[in-house]
Motif scaffolding. Structure first.
Motif, PDB file in Angstrom:
ATOM      1  N   HIS A  26       0.819  -1.218   0.000  1.00 52.93           N
ATOM      2  CA  HIS A  26       0.000   0.000   0.000  1.00 52.93           C
ATOM      3  C   HIS A  26       0.851   1.265   0.000  1.00 52.93           C
ATOM      4  O   HIS A  26       0.471   2.255  -0.627  1.00 52.93           O
ATOM      5  N   ASN A  30       0.415   4.017  -2.799  1.00 51.84           N
ATOM      6  CA  ASN A  30       0.125   5.424  -2.499  1.00 51.84           C
ATOM      7  C   ASN A  30       1.130   6.359  -3.166  1.00 51.84           C
ATOM      8  O   ASN A  30       0.766   7.426  -3.658  1.00 51.84           O
ATOM      9  N   GLN A  56      -8.911   6.932  -1.878  1.00 49.39           N
ATOM     10  CA  GLN A  56      -8.986   6.696  -0.438  1.00 49.39           C
ATOM     11  C   GLN A  56     -10.054   5.654  -0.117  1.00 49.39           C
ATOM     12  O   GLN A  56      -9.859   4.786   0.742  1.00 49.39           O
TER      13      GLN A  56
END
Length: 100
Positions: A26, A30, A56
């Motif tokens: 992750h 991101n 998100q």
């Protein structure tokens, strides 16, 4: 926005979503998404903001899915152990009844 630029953004988004599949990646997802968002923000700030909200939500969904998958595995292990214990209790009971 040209077609090649649009295809490039689409492929970047696919890469981000692919990285987001696993919670271990992750942070990398991101980081890749931030690069994508910066590219989109240059041409359309509103689209970038919308993309951020959707990202998100997608990350939260992936984390939730991973959590519930882990809970399911724990529940399955617990259920398997309970069945094994029940089977042992039945065998012990039958052996005890035979001895009497």
């Amino acid at each position: 926005m040209t077609q090649s630029s649009s295809q490039n953004l689409t492929s970047q988004l696919k890469k981000c979503l692919s990285l987001a599949q696993d919670t271990a990646t992750h942070a990398e997802a991101n980081q890749a998404f931030e690069q994508l968002r910066a590219s989109v923000e240059v041409e359309n700030p509103l689209a970038a903001e919308l993309l951020e909200l959707l990202w998100q939500d997608a990350i939260a969904g992936r984390r939730s899915a991973a959590f519930w998958q882990q809970m399911s595995e724990v529940e399955k292990d617990l259920s398997d152990r309970m069945m094994e214990n029940l089977s042992n209790l039945r065998r012990n009971y039958l052996r005890l009844m035979q001895e009497q």
